[in-house]
Design an enzyme around this catalytic site. Structure first.
Site, PDB file in Angstrom:
ATOM      1  N   SER A  46      -3.739   1.832 -16.783  1.00  0.00           N
ATOM      2  CA  SER A  46      -4.243   2.446 -15.582  1.00  0.00           C
ATOM      3  C   SER A  46      -3.505   1.956 -14.391  1.00  0.00           C
ATOM      4  CB  SER A  46      -5.706   2.610 -15.485  1.00  0.00           C
ATOM      5  OG  SER A  46      -6.118   2.940 -14.163  1.00  0.00           O
ATOM      6  N   TYR A  71     -13.229  -2.634 -16.274  1.00  0.00           N
ATOM      7  CA  TYR A  71     -12.030  -1.780 -16.439  1.00  0.00           C
ATOM      8  C   TYR A  71     -10.914  -2.190 -16.017  1.00  0.00           C
ATOM      9  CZ  TYR A  71      -9.789   2.840 -16.814  1.00  0.00           C
ATOM     10  OH  TYR A  71      -8.713   3.796 -17.150  1.00  0.00           O
TER      11      TYR A  71
HETATM   12  N1  LIG Z   1      -8.651  10.520 -16.695  1.00  0.00           N
HETATM   13  C1  LIG Z   1      -7.936   9.602 -15.789  1.00  0.00           C
HETATM   14  O1  LIG Z   1      -7.474  10.002 -14.736  1.00  0.00           O
HETATM   15  C2  LIG Z   1      -7.474   8.259 -16.430  1.00  0.00           C
HETATM   16  C3  LIG Z   1      -6.534   7.734 -15.382  1.00  0.00           C
HETATM   17  C4  LIG Z   1      -5.799   6.283 -15.924  1.00  0.00           C
HETATM   18  C5  LIG Z   1      -6.061   5.898 -17.344  1.00  0.00           C
HETATM   19  N2  LIG Z   1      -6.829   6.864 -17.886  1.00  0.00           N
HETATM   20  C6  LIG Z   1      -6.800   6.218 -19.668  1.00  0.00           C
HETATM   21  O2  LIG Z   1      -6.397   7.331 -20.362  1.00  0.00           O
HETATM   22  C7  LIG Z   1      -7.059   7.255 -21.619  1.00  0.00           C
HETATM   23  C8  LIG Z   1      -8.003   8.476 -21.860  1.00  0.00           C
HETATM   24  O3  LIG Z   1      -8.867   9.014 -20.725  1.00  0.00           O
HETATM   25  P1  LIG Z   1      -9.524  10.214 -20.606  1.00  0.00           P
HETATM   26  O4  LIG Z   1      -9.342  10.463 -19.077  1.00  0.00           O
HETATM   27  O5  LIG Z   1      -9.146  11.188 -21.469  1.00  0.00           O
HETATM   28  O6  LIG Z   1     -11.200   9.796 -20.656  1.00  0.00           O
HETATM   29  P2  LIG Z   1     -12.493  10.513 -21.366  1.00  0.00           P
HETATM   30  O7  LIG Z   1     -12.091  11.954 -21.099  1.00  0.00           O
HETATM   31  O8  LIG Z   1     -13.495   9.792 -20.926  1.00  0.00           O
HETATM   32  O9  LIG Z   1     -12.320  10.422 -23.037  1.00  0.00           O
HETATM   33  C9  LIG Z   1     -12.613   9.032 -23.690  1.00  0.00           C
HETATM   34  C10 LIG Z   1     -12.113   9.468 -24.959  1.00  0.00           C
HETATM   35  O10 LIG Z   1     -12.131   8.069 -25.540  1.00  0.00           O
HETATM   36  C11 LIG Z   1     -13.111   8.290 -26.774  1.00  0.00           C
HETATM   37  N3  LIG Z   1     -13.664   6.859 -26.811  1.00  0.00           N
HETATM   38  C12 LIG Z   1     -14.640   6.225 -26.190  1.00  0.00           C
HETATM   39  N4  LIG Z   1     -15.137   5.168 -26.922  1.00  0.00           N
HETATM   40  C13 LIG Z   1     -14.775   5.186 -28.109  1.00  0.00           C
HETATM   41  C14 LIG Z   1     -15.108   4.542 -29.299  1.00  0.00           C
HETATM   42  N5  LIG Z   1     -15.795   3.472 -29.422  1.00  0.00           N
HETATM   43  N6  LIG Z   1     -14.434   5.170 -30.421  1.00  0.00           N
HETATM   44  C15 LIG Z   1     -13.487   6.017 -30.605  1.00  0.00           C
HETATM   45  N7  LIG Z   1     -13.310   6.691 -29.495  1.00  0.00           N
HETATM   46  C16 LIG Z   1     -13.830   6.355 -28.244  1.00  0.00           C
HETATM   47  C17 LIG Z   1     -13.895   9.214 -26.374  1.00  0.00           C
HETATM   48  O11 LIG Z   1     -14.489   9.716 -27.593  1.00  0.00           O
HETATM   49  P3  LIG Z   1     -15.915  10.239 -27.641  1.00  0.00           P
HETATM   50  O12 LIG Z   1     -15.758  11.949 -27.371  1.00  0.00           O
HETATM   51  O13 LIG Z   1     -16.391   9.909 -28.931  1.00  0.00           O
HETATM   52  O14 LIG Z   1     -16.907   9.865 -26.540  1.00  0.00           O
HETATM   53  C18 LIG Z   1     -12.787  10.241 -25.696  1.00  0.00           C
HETATM   54  O15 LIG Z   1     -12.087  11.025 -26.839  1.00  0.00           O
HETATM   55  C19 LIG Z   1      -8.231   6.120 -21.664  1.00  0.00           C
HETATM   56  O16 LIG Z   1      -7.897   5.026 -21.993  1.00  0.00           O
HETATM   57  C20 LIG Z   1      -8.151   5.814 -20.157  1.00  0.00           C
HETATM   58  O17 LIG Z   1      -8.755   4.655 -19.575  1.00  0.00           O
HETATM   59  C21 LIG Z   1      -7.473   8.026 -17.783  1.00  0.00           C
END
Ligand SMILES: NC(=O)c1ccc[n+]([C@@H]2O[C@H](COP(=O)([O-])OP(=O)(O)OC[C@H]3O[C@@H](n4cnc5c(N)ncnc54)[C@H](OP(=O)(O)O)[C@@H]3O)[C@@H](O)[C@H]2O)c1
Length: 238
Positions: free
Chosen positions: A144, A160
């Site tokens: 990120s 984070y």
């Molecule tokens: N969205 C953004 O704007 C953004 C920006 C920059 C970086 N990112 C990065 O992109 C990645 C995906 O983000 P996202 O936006 O898709 O987040 P999200 O919608 O909050 O989804 C998080 C994912 O991580 C999984 N997870 C969390 N804890 C876990 C664990 N202990 N074991 C296995 N799975 C786990 C969740 O599974 P459950 O369904 O089981 O909770 C879900 O599939 C992350 O690394 C985030 O930091 C996102």
């Protein structure tokens, strides 16, 4: 083209889900991991799915999965480390509830474990399969802009931001260590995405982010290993 075999963490929802769906739709074999098998089952309709239950916070489970996959697969082309958490108090990045007043040992350790430690452990146990990839294994760690030290000028979000900065520097170390195995390791931001973490006001749909991530991953060469990459394939500041 030969079918790729990829592993995606966090395939239950958000960016990981979109990466798993897009990979299945284009014909890749996808080892989709998530904490509940019921979240993964619908993906089977899209293609060659290998669903696996995995809590990435559980080191023993990571090792067990890795060793099982070493028996089931002859290689792995890419790992997409998508599973991530924002904080223990909030799933949304902009709630800004993680200040010096609220940060705890439990919060820091949990967020580090999921965002930074888990990708390392998975890479360690899957290294032999990545090294066996005919096209050269790839480790794609989702990072990120909030993990960029040089642009950090907002308060809070300690767990984070620091976990992503840790992931970034570990990715560079991995790039150097795994170069001899022909494995390319990069940290890539998915952009600001409309997921539970990114919120409804984010600029990219998960499908658009996934499409960019796959395009970036496909275009990687050995010269890219160790790069910190933005959602357009350019360089993100360290
Ligand atoms: N969205 C953004 O704007 C953004 C920006 C920059 C970086 N990112 C990065 O992109 C990645 C995906 O983000 P996202 O936006 O898709 O987040 P999200 O919608 O909050 O989804 C998080 C994912 O991580 C999984 N997870 C969390 N804890 C876990 C664990 N202990 N074991 C296995 N799975 C786990 C969740 O599974 P459950 O369904 O089981 O909770 C879900 O599939 C992350 O690394 C985030 O930091 C996102």
């Amino acid at each position: 083209m030969t079918q790729r075999t990829v592993l995606v963490t966090g395939a239950s929802r958000g960016v990981g889900r979109a990466v798993a769906e897009a990979s299945l739709r284009r014909g890749d074999r996808v080892v989709a991991t998530g904490r509940r098998s019921s979240d993964l089952e619908p993906l089977a309709a899209l293609g060659d799915l290998v669903p696996r239950v995995l809590d990435v916070g559980d080191e023993a489970a990571i090792m067990e999965l890795g060793l099982a996959l070493q028996k089931e697969l002859d290689h792995l082309d890419t790992i997409f480390n998508c599973a991530g958490v924002y904080s223990l108090q909030s799933k949304r990045w902009d709630n800004r509830r993680t200040s010096l007043e609220t940060v705890t040992d439990e919060e820091l350790v949990h967020v580090f474990r999921i965002n930074a430690v888990a990708p390392m452990l998975l890479t360690r146990v899957l290294r032999p399969l990545l090294a066996a990839s005919p096209s050269g294994g790839r480790v794609v760690n989702l990072t990120s802009l909030l993990g960029s030290v040089s642009v950090k000028d907002t308060p809070g979000d300690y767990a984070y931001c620091a976990s992503k900065a840790a992931l970034n520097i570990m990715t560079r170390g991995l790039a150097a260590e795994l170069a001899g195995d022909g494995i390319i390791c990069v940290a890539v931001t998915p952009g600001w995405v409309r997921t539970e973490m990114g919120g409804a006001g984010a600029s990219l749909a998960p499908e658009e982010s996934a499409s960019r991530l796959l395009a970036t991953t496909d275009s990687l060469t050995r010269a890219d290993s160790g790069r910190l990459i933005d959602e357009h394939g350019g360089d993100l500041p360290w």
